[in-house]
Write an enzyme that holds these catalytic residues in place. Sequence first.
Site, mmCIF file in Angstrom:
data_model
loop_
_atom_site.group_PDB
_atom_site.id
_atom_site.type_symbol
_atom_site.label_atom_id
_atom_site.label_comp_id
_atom_site.label_asym_id
_atom_site.label_seq_id
_atom_site.Cartn_x
_atom_site.Cartn_y
_atom_site.Cartn_z
ATOM 1 N N GLN A 188 77.259 -72.086 -16.051
ATOM 2 C CA GLN A 188 77.143 -73.385 -15.406
ATOM 3 C C GLN A 188 76.727 -73.170 -13.950
ATOM 4 O OE1 GLN A 188 77.523 -76.097 -17.206
ATOM 5 N NE2 GLN A 188 78.498 -75.268 -19.043
ATOM 6 N N TYR A 216 76.912 -73.042 -29.534
ATOM 7 C CA TYR A 216 76.140 -72.874 -28.287
ATOM 8 C C TYR A 216 77.122 -72.392 -27.206
ATOM 9 C CZ TYR A 216 73.353 -76.361 -30.866
ATOM 10 O OH TYR A 216 72.678 -77.062 -31.833
ATOM 11 N N ASP A 237 76.154 -68.282 -30.586
ATOM 12 C CA ASP A 237 75.035 -68.498 -29.661
ATOM 13 C C ASP A 237 73.936 -67.515 -30.067
ATOM 14 O OD1 ASP A 237 74.907 -69.808 -26.507
ATOM 15 O OD2 ASP A 237 73.346 -68.371 -27.094
ATOM 16 N N ASP A 292 77.507 -77.719 -27.328
ATOM 17 C CA ASP A 292 76.960 -77.815 -25.967
ATOM 18 C C ASP A 292 75.492 -77.394 -26.036
ATOM 19 O OD1 ASP A 292 76.510 -77.877 -23.241
ATOM 20 O OD2 ASP A 292 77.756 -76.143 -22.772
ATOM 21 N N CYS A 319 73.577 -82.302 -21.723
ATOM 22 C CA CYS A 319 72.891 -82.356 -20.428
ATOM 23 C C CYS A 319 71.710 -83.323 -20.512
ATOM 24 C CB CYS A 319 72.442 -80.966 -19.992
ATOM 25 S SG CYS A 319 71.333 -80.185 -21.161
HETATM 26 C C1 LIG Z 1 73.834 -75.555 -22.274
HETATM 27 S S1 LIG Z 1 74.032 -73.845 -22.707
HETATM 28 C C2 LIG Z 1 75.754 -73.806 -23.055
HETATM 29 C C3 LIG Z 1 76.487 -72.518 -22.794
HETATM 30 C C4 LIG Z 1 77.994 -72.532 -22.788
HETATM 31 N N1 LIG Z 1 78.607 -73.566 -23.577
HETATM 32 C C5 LIG Z 1 78.540 -72.535 -21.370
HETATM 33 O O1 LIG Z 1 79.138 -73.544 -20.967
HETATM 34 O O2 LIG Z 1 78.376 -71.539 -20.648
HETATM 35 C C6 LIG Z 1 73.243 -73.779 -24.240
HETATM 36 C C7 LIG Z 1 73.353 -72.472 -24.983
HETATM 37 O O3 LIG Z 1 72.810 -72.691 -26.293
HETATM 38 C C8 LIG Z 1 72.144 -71.517 -26.739
HETATM 39 N N2 LIG Z 1 71.259 -72.001 -27.820
HETATM 40 C C9 LIG Z 1 70.231 -72.872 -27.720
HETATM 41 N N3 LIG Z 1 69.755 -73.167 -28.954
HETATM 42 C C10 LIG Z 1 70.511 -72.476 -29.859
HETATM 43 C C11 LIG Z 1 70.532 -72.384 -31.282
HETATM 44 N N4 LIG Z 1 69.679 -73.080 -32.033
HETATM 45 N N5 LIG Z 1 71.454 -71.597 -31.857
HETATM 46 C C12 LIG Z 1 72.335 -70.890 -31.097
HETATM 47 N N6 LIG Z 1 72.371 -70.949 -29.749
HETATM 48 C C13 LIG Z 1 71.473 -71.738 -29.132
HETATM 49 C C14 LIG Z 1 71.540 -70.931 -25.486
HETATM 50 O O4 LIG Z 1 71.387 -69.534 -25.652
HETATM 51 C C15 LIG Z 1 72.597 -71.295 -24.412
HETATM 52 O O5 LIG Z 1 73.514 -70.236 -24.224
#
Ligand SMILES: C[S@@+](CC[C@H](N)C(=O)[O-])C[C@H]1O[C@@H](n2cnc3c(N)ncnc32)[C@H](O)[C@@H]1O
Length: 360
Positions: A188, A216, A237, A292, A319
């Site tokens: 974040q 995620y 993730d 997320d 977001c």
């Molecule tokens: C908004 S970030 C959230 C990270 C975590 N919840 C945090 O607060 O630190 C979105 C995350 O989703 C992962 N991501 C995006 N698309 C994905 C998918 N289809 N499957 C798995 N992970 C995914 C990205 O690698 C990233 O770490």
Amino acid sequence: MRVADLKIEDIGFGGKGVGREQGKAIFVPYTIEGELVSAEIVREKKQFAEAELVEVKASSPHRVAPECPYFGRCGGCAYQHIAYEHQLAIKWRQVRDVLQRIGKLKDIPLRPIIPSPKPYGYRNRITVHAQDGVIGFFRRDSHRLIDVERCPISCDEVNRELTDLRGRNPRDGHYTLRTSSSRRVFSQTNDEVADALRDLIVDLVPPNQDLLIDAYCGAGFFAKALLDKFERVVGIDWDKFAIAAAKEDATEKETYIAGDVADVEAAVSAANLGELRVGTRATTPNTTLIVDPPATGLSANVRHSILDLVPTTLIYVSCNPATLARDVKELHEKFTINSITPLDMFPQTAEIEVVVDLHA
Ligand SMILES: C[S@@+](CC[C@H](N)C(=O)[O-])C[C@H]1O[C@@H](n2cnc3c(N)ncnc32)[C@H](O)[C@@H]1O
């Protein structure tokens, strides 16, 4: 192109003011609702037009002087001309409106927006670009760079990194500058609001739960804060570096899987959850799912898996209020909404973070 006199009626997503000429929406950046402005139409489409502000003829009481000399040219911030309290009011209203318009929700349990303790100086990382000796951010609506010596929404440590980088005459390329508190994998961007986000989610989850699926999960920001409340925690993730970071200090009850959330059921089975396996068994008690996702929201596949899985609690961290509204509209079939809480993770920009607490 011609200049039009407009009354700004609203602020749209992305932060541009909206005026109207014979019913047609005209978007004017750096304006505030209620203002009378003259604006030069620079792009005219059938449904709407884009304009540049020429003069504010009657200004809003919420108008303030921006802190950044690049504001208006740099593509990063949209709201430095608006008093912080009013930025919060605009974001709150936008969340309500989009949930009504796209989400088709009626009685919205929308809580007050959680502000950022620091309206400036909050960013713990930035990515700047270097090209032909120019070091900075992209100009608004452009791929050209603007030379930036200091970014007022970034914290002092990041600005010191920027000064150091500039002193090294770096080669052309992209450079991510970060504080020592910010991890290399996704984290974040605003430490204080990230703490508030984590505390909010901890508060939403009652004690003595069975299984948490943190989809995620990044490096496990939510999963690790909730360990005390669950028997088992599974994070998913597709970023293997984030998963490696999550595993570094993992306890026995934590399992982290590098994979696509679209395949969430397979991932959960692969975690070999034994009697806590969820599969499509809707009766499994005390399963909490946190999602997320990135700004694109949940794919149709993921939405269907959630509707099949029916976790007892679903916490959606978004977001992008527009994709959130689309997704919640569908999830609403099987879940009721307990609360919706916007957070201001990115003051001075048009970005909005929202947490929705849903129950089966
Ligand atoms: C908004 S970030 C959230 C990270 C975590 N919840 C945090 O607060 O630190 C979105 C995350 O989703 C992962 N991501 C995006 N698309 C994905 C998918 N289809 N499957 C798995 N992970 C995914 C990205 O690698 C990233 O770490």
